[in-house]
Write a protein that holds these residues in place. Structure first.
Motif, PDB file in Angstrom:
ATOM      1  N   ALA A  12     -45.875  75.158  20.471  1.00  0.00           N
ATOM      2  CA  ALA A  12     -45.605  74.414  19.241  1.00  0.00           C
ATOM      3  C   ALA A  12     -44.647  75.187  18.332  1.00  0.00           C
ATOM      4  N   VAL A  13     -44.859  76.506  18.210  1.00  0.00           N
ATOM      5  CA  VAL A  13     -43.952  77.320  17.402  1.00  0.00           C
ATOM      6  C   VAL A  13     -42.548  77.288  17.990  1.00  0.00           C
ATOM      7  N   LYS A  14     -42.453  77.369  19.322  1.00  0.00           N
ATOM      8  CA  LYS A  14     -41.148  77.295  19.978  1.00  0.00           C
ATOM      9  C   LYS A  14     -40.471  75.957  19.702  1.00  0.00           C
ATOM     10  N   ALA A  15     -41.244  74.889  19.738  1.00  0.00           N
ATOM     11  CA  ALA A  15     -40.685  73.562  19.458  1.00  0.00           C
ATOM     12  C   ALA A  15     -40.194  73.470  18.019  1.00  0.00           C
ATOM     13  N   MET A  16     -40.944  74.057  17.081  1.00  0.00           N
ATOM     14  CA  MET A  16     -40.489  74.050  15.685  1.00  0.00           C
ATOM     15  C   MET A  16     -39.208  74.842  15.527  1.00  0.00           C
ATOM     16  N   TYR A  17     -39.143  75.990  16.189  1.00  0.00           N
ATOM     17  CA  TYR A  17     -37.928  76.804  16.102  1.00  0.00           C
ATOM     18  C   TYR A  17     -36.723  76.027  16.633  1.00  0.00           C
ATOM     19  N   ARG A  18     -36.884  75.406  17.776  1.00  0.00           N
ATOM     20  CA  ARG A  18     -35.765  74.653  18.358  1.00  0.00           C
ATOM     21  C   ARG A  18     -35.338  73.493  17.453  1.00  0.00           C
ATOM     22  N   GLN A  19     -36.311  72.837  16.868  1.00  0.00           N
ATOM     23  CA  GLN A  19     -35.974  71.691  16.022  1.00  0.00           C
ATOM     24  C   GLN A  19     -35.239  72.126  14.763  1.00  0.00           C
ATOM     25  N   ILE A  20     -35.669  73.229  14.166  1.00  0.00           N
ATOM     26  CA  ILE A  20     -35.062  73.677  12.907  1.00  0.00           C
ATOM     27  C   ILE A  20     -33.722  74.351  13.144  1.00  0.00           C
ATOM     28  N   TYR A  21     -33.613  75.105  14.253  1.00  0.00           N
ATOM     29  CA  TYR A  21     -32.446  75.977  14.425  1.00  0.00           C
ATOM     30  C   TYR A  21     -31.520  75.608  15.574  1.00  0.00           C
ATOM     31  N   ARG A  22     -31.956  74.816  16.530  1.00  0.00           N
ATOM     32  CA  ARG A  22     -31.121  74.604  17.711  1.00  0.00           C
ATOM     33  C   ARG A  22     -30.810  73.136  18.005  1.00  0.00           C
ATOM     34  N   ALA A  23     -31.326  72.224  17.227  1.00  0.00           N
ATOM     35  CA  ALA A  23     -31.141  70.804  17.521  1.00  0.00           C
ATOM     36  C   ALA A  23     -29.963  70.181  16.785  1.00  0.00           C
ATOM     37  N   GLY A  24     -29.264  70.960  15.979  1.00  0.00           N
ATOM     38  CA  GLY A  24     -28.125  70.416  15.241  1.00  0.00           C
ATOM     39  C   GLY A  24     -28.507  69.472  14.122  1.00  0.00           C
ATOM     40  N   LEU A  25     -29.738  69.601  13.626  1.00  0.00           N
ATOM     41  CA  LEU A  25     -30.220  68.725  12.564  1.00  0.00           C
ATOM     42  C   LEU A  25     -30.053  69.381  11.199  1.00  0.00           C
ATOM     43  N   THR A  26     -29.972  68.572  10.159  1.00  0.00           N
ATOM     44  CA  THR A  26     -30.119  69.136   8.824  1.00  0.00           C
ATOM     45  C   THR A  26     -31.567  69.585   8.646  1.00  0.00           C
ATOM     46  N   LEU A  27     -31.806  70.430   7.658  1.00  0.00           N
ATOM     47  CA  LEU A  27     -33.176  70.890   7.440  1.00  0.00           C
ATOM     48  C   LEU A  27     -34.092  69.721   7.123  1.00  0.00           C
ATOM     49  N   GLU A  28     -33.591  68.762   6.347  1.00  0.00           N
ATOM     50  CA  GLU A  28     -34.414  67.595   5.998  1.00  0.00           C
ATOM     51  C   GLU A  28     -34.800  66.808   7.254  1.00  0.00           C
ATOM     52  N   GLN A  29     -33.841  66.630   8.168  1.00  0.00           N
ATOM     53  CA  GLN A  29     -34.139  65.914   9.407  1.00  0.00           C
ATOM     54  C   GLN A  29     -35.141  66.689  10.268  1.00  0.00           C
ATOM     55  N   ALA A  30     -34.973  68.004  10.310  1.00  0.00           N
ATOM     56  CA  ALA A  30     -35.891  68.816  11.105  1.00  0.00           C
ATOM     57  C   ALA A  30     -37.315  68.732  10.563  1.00  0.00           C
ATOM     58  N   VAL A  31     -37.457  68.777   9.252  1.00  0.00           N
ATOM     59  CA  VAL A  31     -38.782  68.702   8.636  1.00  0.00           C
ATOM     60  C   VAL A  31     -39.436  67.358   8.931  1.00  0.00           C
ATOM     61  N   GLU A  32     -38.648  66.311   8.922  1.00  0.00           N
ATOM     62  CA  GLU A  32     -39.195  64.986   9.198  1.00  0.00           C
ATOM     63  C   GLU A  32     -39.783  64.894  10.601  1.00  0.00           C
ATOM     64  N   GLY A  33     -39.292  65.708  11.530  1.00  0.00           N
ATOM     65  CA  GLY A  33     -39.788  65.659  12.893  1.00  0.00           C
ATOM     66  C   GLY A  33     -40.978  66.552  13.168  1.00  0.00           C
ATOM     67  N   LEU A  34     -41.380  67.374  12.221  1.00  0.00           N
ATOM     68  CA  LEU A  34     -42.486  68.295  12.465  1.00  0.00           C
ATOM     69  C   LEU A  34     -43.818  67.593  12.740  1.00  0.00           C
ATOM     70  N   PRO A  35     -44.145  66.486  12.065  1.00  0.00           N
ATOM     71  CA  PRO A  35     -45.424  65.827  12.393  1.00  0.00           C
ATOM     72  C   PRO A  35     -45.541  65.406  13.856  1.00  0.00           C
ATOM     73  N   ALA A  36     -44.420  65.115  14.503  1.00  0.00           N
ATOM     74  CA  ALA A  36     -44.476  64.736  15.912  1.00  0.00           C
ATOM     75  C   ALA A  36     -44.933  65.915  16.772  1.00  0.00           C
ATOM     76  N   ILE A  37     -44.519  67.127  16.399  1.00  0.00           N
ATOM     77  CA  ILE A  37     -44.969  68.320  17.128  1.00  0.00           C
ATOM     78  C   ILE A  37     -46.461  68.514  16.937  1.00  0.00           C
ATOM     79  N   GLU A  38     -46.940  68.280  15.726  1.00  0.00           N
ATOM     80  CA  GLU A  38     -48.373  68.399  15.453  1.00  0.00           C
ATOM     81  C   GLU A  38     -49.175  67.372  16.249  1.00  0.00           C
ATOM     82  N   ALA A  39     -48.645  66.149  16.337  1.00  0.00           N
ATOM     83  CA  ALA A  39     -49.354  65.108  17.075  1.00  0.00           C
ATOM     84  C   ALA A  39     -49.409  65.423  18.567  1.00  0.00           C
TER      85      ALA A  39
END
Length: 262
Positions: free
Chosen positions: A210-237
């Motif tokens: 899960a931590v790895k997925a958060m790192y990739r979403q915030i830093y490696r997915a080419g998203l803005t920070l706002e977009q990355a934050v919006e996707g965090l609940p999916a990792i939790e689910a």
């Protein structure tokens, strides 16, 4: 045999537990309280409204509880509060807080603080941290539990470093470092996540994934920070075992005011 060296100067108003050890030429002021099992090394100066808990060890030549290095400070009775079982090596400087913040510099439990570390006014240092030689925390810095800060690194005022993060040697930290992230450089940049540290602390495969997925979403997915934050609940689910870890990241990012290292 006395635990207080005869050359130590201790104000009669200071409150020391019966088994506190005080080394040669140490100076302890009137508004100091020190809990049982603590040791104050030779030539240490402990002053100000300073409370030290139990089983702390201060090596020689540290300055603990001096007035903050802040021109706005006007002598207010601000505090330094230190928890239990901390090891503080030589020539460290910890200052009390200021009226412009909480009025209290606070250090948690079980920290390993190496030589020449500076902890400025209003710093909030968690527990189980490691601060290597010459690490410098400016005023109002917040550091979470289990953080490691490399030697000769400087942390800008008001910066926050999240739990389980790691800052590399000789880094300049002027933006927030999210939980779990490894950062270094001048200026600092994110270099990965602290996978080895998490394993040592008992994180299982699901939580690390899960931590790895958060790192990739915030830093490696080419998203803005706002977009990355919006996707965090999916990792939790997807990984409910890591719900608390995802929530820690979400709360940290929501509270960030300086932006994060990228």
């Amino acid at each position: 045999m006395s635990l207080i060296h005869p050359t130590a100067l201790i104000d009669p108003a200071a409150e020391l537990a019966a088994d506190v050890e005080v080394g040669p030429y140490a100076v302890i002021g009137p508004d100091v309280r020190i809990g049982r099992g603590s040791k104050i090394g030779a030539h240490c100066v402990v002053q100000g409204h300073t409370t030290i808990g139990e089983d702390n060890t201060f090596f020689q030549f540290s300055s603990i509880g001096a007035a903050p290095q802040d021109k706005k400070y006007a002598g207010e009775p601000t505090q330094l509060v230190i928890g239990d079982r901390n090891t503080v090596r030589e020539f460290c400087t910890f200052n009390t807080g200021t009226a412009q913040d909480s009025g209290c510099t606070r250090i948690g439990n079980d920290n390993w603080i190496m030589a020449y570390v500076h902890i400025a006014h209003d710093v909030q240092l968690g527990s189980q941290t490691i601060l290597a030689n010459n690490a410098t925390l400016a005023g109002h810095v917040h550091v979470g539990d289990w953080v490691i800060i490399g030697g000769l690194s400087g942390v800008h005022q008001f910066v926050k470093i999240g739990a389980h993060a790691m800052v590399g040697f000789s880094s300049a930290i002027s933006q927030d470092v999210p939980p779990f992230i490894m950062a270094d450089g001048n200026p600092a940049a994110a270099r990965g996540f602290n996978v080895e540290g998490l394993r040592r602390r008992g994180f299982g495969p699901e939580r690390i994934a899960a931590v790895k997925a958060m790192y990739r979403q915030i830093y490696r997915a080419g998203l803005t920070l706002e977009q990355a934050v919006e996707g965090l609940p999916a990792i939790e689910a997807e990984r409910p075992e890591a719900a608390a870890d995802v929530q820690l990241m979400r709360d940290f990012l929501a509270a960030s005011r300086r932006g994060i290292v990228r």
